[in-house]
Design a protein around this motif. Structure first.
Motif, PDB file in Angstrom:
ATOM      1  N   MET A   1       1.339   9.844  -9.103  1.00  0.00           N
ATOM      2  CA  MET A   1       0.802   9.456  -8.152  1.00  0.00           C
ATOM      3  C   MET A   1       1.981   8.612  -7.277  1.00  0.00           C
ATOM      4  O   MET A   1       3.031   8.072  -7.745  1.00  0.00           O
ATOM      5  CB  MET A   1      -0.390   8.308  -8.096  1.00  0.00           C
ATOM      6  N   ILE A   2       2.004   8.909  -5.651  1.00  0.00           N
ATOM      7  CA  ILE A   2       3.214   8.072  -5.184  1.00  0.00           C
ATOM      8  C   ILE A   2       2.333   6.783  -4.453  1.00  0.00           C
ATOM      9  O   ILE A   2       1.453   7.227  -3.489  1.00  0.00           O
ATOM     10  CB  ILE A   2       3.588   8.979  -4.218  1.00  0.00           C
ATOM     11  N   LYS A   3       2.760   5.679  -4.528  1.00  0.00           N
ATOM     12  CA  LYS A   3       1.958   4.535  -3.959  1.00  0.00           C
ATOM     13  C   LYS A   3       2.944   3.999  -3.020  1.00  0.00           C
ATOM     14  O   LYS A   3       4.496   4.147  -3.090  1.00  0.00           O
ATOM     15  CB  LYS A   3       1.848   3.747  -5.025  1.00  0.00           C
ATOM     16  N   ILE A   4       2.653   3.116  -2.108  1.00  0.00           N
ATOM     17  CA  ILE A   4       3.481   2.411  -1.389  1.00  0.00           C
ATOM     18  C   ILE A   4       3.227   0.978  -1.477  1.00  0.00           C
ATOM     19  O   ILE A   4       2.127   0.625  -1.616  1.00  0.00           O
ATOM     20  CB  ILE A   4       3.534   2.877   0.187  1.00  0.00           C
ATOM     21  N   GLN A   5       4.152   0.017  -1.125  1.00  0.00           N
ATOM     22  CA  GLN A   5       3.811  -1.423  -1.392  1.00  0.00           C
ATOM     23  C   GLN A   5       5.276  -2.023  -0.573  1.00  0.00           C
ATOM     24  O   GLN A   5       5.930  -1.777  -0.745  1.00  0.00           O
ATOM     25  CB  GLN A   5       4.100  -1.728  -2.745  1.00  0.00           C
ATOM     26  N   ARG A   6       4.569  -3.237   0.052  1.00  0.00           N
ATOM     27  CA  ARG A   6       5.425  -3.997   0.829  1.00  0.00           C
ATOM     28  C   ARG A   6       6.295  -4.870  -0.385  1.00  0.00           C
ATOM     29  O   ARG A   6       5.737  -5.602  -1.374  1.00  0.00           O
ATOM     30  CB  ARG A   6       4.903  -4.856   1.615  1.00  0.00           C
ATOM     31  N   ILE A   7       7.703  -4.841  -0.232  1.00  0.00           N
ATOM     32  CA  ILE A   7       8.590  -5.442  -1.362  1.00  0.00           C
ATOM     33  C   ILE A   7       8.166  -7.115  -1.425  1.00  0.00           C
ATOM     34  O   ILE A   7       8.372  -7.718  -2.505  1.00  0.00           O
ATOM     35  CB  ILE A   7       9.899  -5.314  -1.007  1.00  0.00           C
ATOM     36  N   TYR A   8       7.706  -7.526  -0.458  1.00  0.00           N
ATOM     37  CA  TYR A   8       7.204  -8.967  -0.139  1.00  0.00           C
ATOM     38  C   TYR A   8       5.822  -9.308  -1.265  1.00  0.00           C
ATOM     39  O   TYR A   8       5.339 -10.404  -1.222  1.00  0.00           O
ATOM     40  CB  TYR A   8       7.133  -9.481   0.978  1.00  0.00           C
ATOM     41  N   SER A   9       5.363  -8.200  -1.190  1.00  0.00           N
ATOM     42  CA  SER A   9       4.039  -8.250  -2.047  1.00  0.00           C
ATOM     43  C   SER A   9       4.103  -9.188  -3.679  1.00  0.00           C
ATOM     44  O   SER A   9       5.088  -8.834  -4.320  1.00  0.00           O
ATOM     45  CB  SER A   9       3.343  -6.948  -2.198  1.00  0.00           C
ATOM     46  N   ILE A  84      12.240  12.309  -7.578  1.00  0.00           N
ATOM     47  CA  ILE A  84      10.834  11.663  -7.621  1.00  0.00           C
ATOM     48  C   ILE A  84      10.040  12.753  -8.649  1.00  0.00           C
ATOM     49  O   ILE A  84       8.986  12.030  -9.127  1.00  0.00           O
ATOM     50  CB  ILE A  84      10.127  11.754  -6.119  1.00  0.00           C
ATOM     51  N   ARG A  85      10.173  13.975  -8.510  1.00  0.00           N
ATOM     52  CA  ARG A  85       9.571  14.968  -9.472  1.00  0.00           C
ATOM     53  C   ARG A  85       9.717  14.478 -10.885  1.00  0.00           C
ATOM     54  O   ARG A  85       8.761  14.596 -11.637  1.00  0.00           O
ATOM     55  CB  ARG A  85      10.042  16.395  -9.031  1.00  0.00           C
ATOM     56  N   LEU A  86      11.158  14.199 -11.177  1.00  0.00           N
ATOM     57  CA  LEU A  86      11.295  13.864 -12.437  1.00  0.00           C
ATOM     58  C   LEU A  86      10.715  12.745 -13.056  1.00  0.00           C
ATOM     59  O   LEU A  86      10.037  12.539 -14.098  1.00  0.00           O
ATOM     60  CB  LEU A  86      12.767  14.056 -12.576  1.00  0.00           C
ATOM     61  N   ASN A 112       4.007  10.769   2.586  1.00  0.00           N
ATOM     62  CA  ASN A 112       3.236  11.875   3.206  1.00  0.00           C
ATOM     63  C   ASN A 112       4.234  13.213   2.812  1.00  0.00           C
ATOM     64  O   ASN A 112       3.795  14.323   2.625  1.00  0.00           O
ATOM     65  CB  ASN A 112       2.671  12.061   4.364  1.00  0.00           C
ATOM     66  N   TYR A 113       5.301  13.053   3.255  1.00  0.00           N
ATOM     67  CA  TYR A 113       6.302  14.236   3.091  1.00  0.00           C
ATOM     68  C   TYR A 113       6.404  14.447   1.779  1.00  0.00           C
ATOM     69  O   TYR A 113       6.606  15.647   1.420  1.00  0.00           O
ATOM     70  CB  TYR A 113       7.834  13.662   3.642  1.00  0.00           C
ATOM     71  N   LEU A 114       6.635  13.512   0.855  1.00  0.00           N
ATOM     72  CA  LEU A 114       6.826  13.887  -0.600  1.00  0.00           C
ATOM     73  C   LEU A 114       5.635  14.762  -1.136  1.00  0.00           C
ATOM     74  O   LEU A 114       5.799  15.461  -1.862  1.00  0.00           O
ATOM     75  CB  LEU A 114       7.165  12.721  -1.351  1.00  0.00           C
TER      76      LEU A 114
END
Length: 122
Positions: A1-9, A84-86, A112-114
Motif C-alpha cells: 500500500m502507498i500511504k501519504i503523511q505530513r512529515i510534521y505528523s 517503489i515496486r521493490l 495516484n500516479y504510482l
C-alpha cells in the motif's frame, strides 16, 4: 500500500518505507526526527511549478496535470517506480511531504500516479 503523511505528523512510528518527496528540506525537522529511509528530491515538482502552485487549492487541478507531465518526462521516474515496486514487496510505502494542506499537495498526485503505474487499486 502507498500511504501519504505530513512529515510534521506525530505518526512517525507507522511502519513502512519512509521517503521524503519534497525538493526542499522541511523547516524545523531534524534528520533524526524525520526518521527517513530515503529522500528523493528529484521526483518532486520542479521549483518553477512548486512556486507557481504556491499551495493554492484553486490551482490544484492544473498543478496535478503539470506535475504528472513532469513525472512522465522526468528521467528519474522509471528508477523511482522500480524502487517503489521493490520496497512494496517488503511492506507499505509512506510518501512524506511538508505542505500544510493535506488535500492539495504533490504527495496526492504522486501516490495516484504510482498507483496507476503499478496497477494498484485505489
Amino acid at each position: 500500500m502507498i500511504k501519504i503523511q505530513r512529515i510534521y505528523s506525530s505518526n512517525s512510528t507507522q511502519p513502512g518505507y519512509r521517503i521524503l518527496i519534497d525538493r526542499l528540506w522541511p523547516r524545523g525537522i531534524s534528520k533524526a526526527k524525520a526518521n527517513l529511509d530515503d529522500w528523493d528530491k528529484m521526483i518532486a515538482p520542479s521549483n518553477k511549478l512548486r512556486k507557481w502552485f504556491n499551495h493554492d487549492p484553486q490551482k490544484f487541478p492544473k498543478f496535478s496535470e503539470a506535475y504528472r507531465k513532469e513525472l512522465a518526462e522526468n528521467p528519474e521516474t522509471p528508477k523511482f517506480i522500480a524502487k517503489i515496486r521493490l520496497k512494496m514487496a517488503n511492506g507499505d510505502i509512506i510518501l512524506l511531504y511538508s505542505a500544510k494542506d493535506e488535500d492539495h499537495n504533490q504527495a496526492i498526485v504522486l501516490r495516484n500516479y504510482l498507483q496507476e503505474k503499478l496497477n494498484i487499486k485505489k
